[in-house]
Design an enzyme around this catalytic site. Sequence first.
Site, PDB file in Angstrom:
ATOM      1  CD  GLU A  63      -2.977  -0.825  -0.179  1.00 56.55           C
ATOM      2  OE1 GLU A  63      -2.845  -0.266  -1.484  1.00 56.55           O
ATOM      3  OE2 GLU A  63      -3.597  -1.421   1.192  1.00 56.55           O
ATOM      4  N   GLY A  77     -15.920   5.127  -3.804  1.00 56.26           N
ATOM      5  CA  GLY A  77     -15.233   5.508  -3.099  1.00 56.26           C
ATOM      6  C   GLY A  77     -14.541   4.680  -1.864  1.00 56.26           C
ATOM      7  CB  SER A 100     -10.086   0.870  -7.315  1.00 59.94           C
ATOM      8  OG  SER A 100      -8.882   0.249  -6.738  1.00 59.94           O
ATOM      9  CB  SER A 118     -12.650   5.871  -9.207  1.00 59.32           C
ATOM     10  OG  SER A 118     -11.305   5.382  -8.815  1.00 59.32           O
ATOM     11  CG  ASP A 147      -6.249   1.635  -7.279  1.00 58.57           C
ATOM     12  OD1 ASP A 147      -5.702   1.164  -6.353  1.00 58.57           O
ATOM     13  OD2 ASP A 147      -7.117   2.700  -7.296  1.00 58.57           O
ATOM     14  CE1 TYR A 169      -3.425   7.367  -3.252  1.00 55.77           C
ATOM     15  CE2 TYR A 169      -2.311   9.249  -4.093  1.00 55.77           C
ATOM     16  CZ  TYR A 169      -2.014   7.739  -3.643  1.00 55.77           C
ATOM     17  OH  TYR A 169      -1.495   6.927  -4.752  1.00 55.77           O
TER      18      TYR A 169
HETATM   19  C1  GLA Z   1      -5.326   4.422  -4.179  1.00 56.20           C
HETATM   20  C2  GLA Z   1      -4.158   4.723  -5.130  1.00 56.20           C
HETATM   21  C3  GLA Z   1      -3.608   4.076  -5.700  1.00 56.20           C
HETATM   22  C4  GLA Z   1      -2.582   3.585  -4.436  1.00 56.20           C
HETATM   23  C5  GLA Z   1      -3.469   2.670  -3.030  1.00 56.20           C
HETATM   24  C6  GLA Z   1      -2.708   3.270  -2.374  1.00 56.20           C
HETATM   25  O1  GLA Z   1      -5.609   3.484  -4.072  1.00 56.20           O
HETATM   26  O2  GLA Z   1      -5.113   5.399  -6.742  1.00 56.20           O
HETATM   27  O3  GLA Z   1      -2.394   4.569  -6.883  1.00 56.20           O
HETATM   28  O4  GLA Z   1      -1.583   4.429  -4.263  1.00 56.20           O
HETATM   29  O5  GLA Z   1      -4.684   4.523  -3.096  1.00 56.20           O
HETATM   30  O6  GLA Z   1      -1.905   2.060  -2.037  1.00 56.20           O
END
Ligand code: GLA
Length: 425
Positions: free
Chosen positions: A46, A140, A144, A146, A199, A249
């Site tokens: 992660e 959300g 993933s 999105s 993702d 982020y």
């Molecule tokens: C989100 C981002 C990914 C990754 C994760 C954390 O999902 O879209 O690219 O950085 O967070 O691992």
Amino acid sequence: MSNEATLPQPALDALEKFPQAFHDDVAYSGEIGAAWAPGRVNLIGEHTDYNDGYVLPIAIDRVTAFAGRRRDDGIVRIWSQQFEEYAQFPLAGLPEKFEQLRAGMPAWARYILGVATELAKADMPLAGFDAVVDGNVPPGGGMSSSAALEVATAQACAHFSGGRFTIGAEHATLRPLEVAKLCQDAEHRASGLQSGILDQAASCLGRPGYAIFLDCRSLDYRHLPFRAPDLSLVVIDTGVRRELAASAYNERRQQCEEATRLLRDLVLKHEPENVEAQHISALRDITPEEFARYGPELPELLRRRAGYVIAEDARVLRTVKLLEVSEFVEIGKLLWQSHAGLRDDYEVSCLELDTLVEIAQQIEGVLGARMLGGGFGGCTINLVRNKAVEALRQAVEQQYPERTGRTATIDICYAAGGPGSAWIS
Ligand code: GLA
């Protein structure tokens, strides 16, 4: 051609809704088609992707799907079944008109526009279409949604282009990882989240029964069998969605870049003969040994951020080895460690995520659990013996509302295939 029995459920749902959403009694130029792409969980790795590191995701049996028909006038019209809203945009003028069009669109539709824009930028011959979009990836929630929408959009655009461009292996116009890259750029455009490729790559590369070991620098990948018939991948949704997650982020990403610069300078200062060190360009390039030597000289915050990422990369490599010999008990221990690092050093967890992990920790038969995805809300992933799933469910249903005032949703996910599309016979 497809018979409807082979379509994922959200594609069937979108298909059913299509005539009503678009009063499909006018003469269209083509057959009805469907296109879809999966969400993902990430077993481990992660916040390593944008540090050029390693990830180990699994595409899951949750998809976002389009069903619709091609149009001949270069207009894309979409009805979102989840948001109960229409959006439309012309393809003419893309990519230049992106910003202007984006401003007037609902958030979900910006991802679709973003992908069409990136495809236009890559000179793909796009056609307009009318479609319903539906899905069962929680929006959300860290699974993933999105990326699933982006990759499904790319798939739909290729499908409705009627073969003028294709997505796939070997002779296709775009390879899966090219699509992933393009969808990552679309994500940056649409949401401003400076995300890595995790993702989108996971969605593009899914294979039933397999995890994906991806090197986010070289983009080399390997499918690893996820053989665990007596284990379940349990995803528990905190119900928390944080608006400010994107800025936090992007801030983490900057902190990692800053830590990389400082660590490179420290290695070069102490080891001027180390020519390799000149090429340090991401945290991926710092070994755990170098970090043990020079990490203590970093400012405290950056030391914790970098320490987490470097340790997490090592955990991914270790998990790959363990997965090859199906050592799930050991993998579970790495998941707990990953969560502790995300909570204490990377500081992207939250009370609700920590609570779910603490509840899981009390249940015998939960091998490991951790927060999933970007953090600040969303889901945890839990590696659970089948016979312990019910005990975990009961503990969450009882303790989580007491401790947080919220309700959590619990789901079991399976390692599933990547994107697909079909004409409906
Ligand atoms: C989100 C981002 C990914 C990754 C994760 C954390 O999902 O879209 O690219 O950085 O967070 O691992």
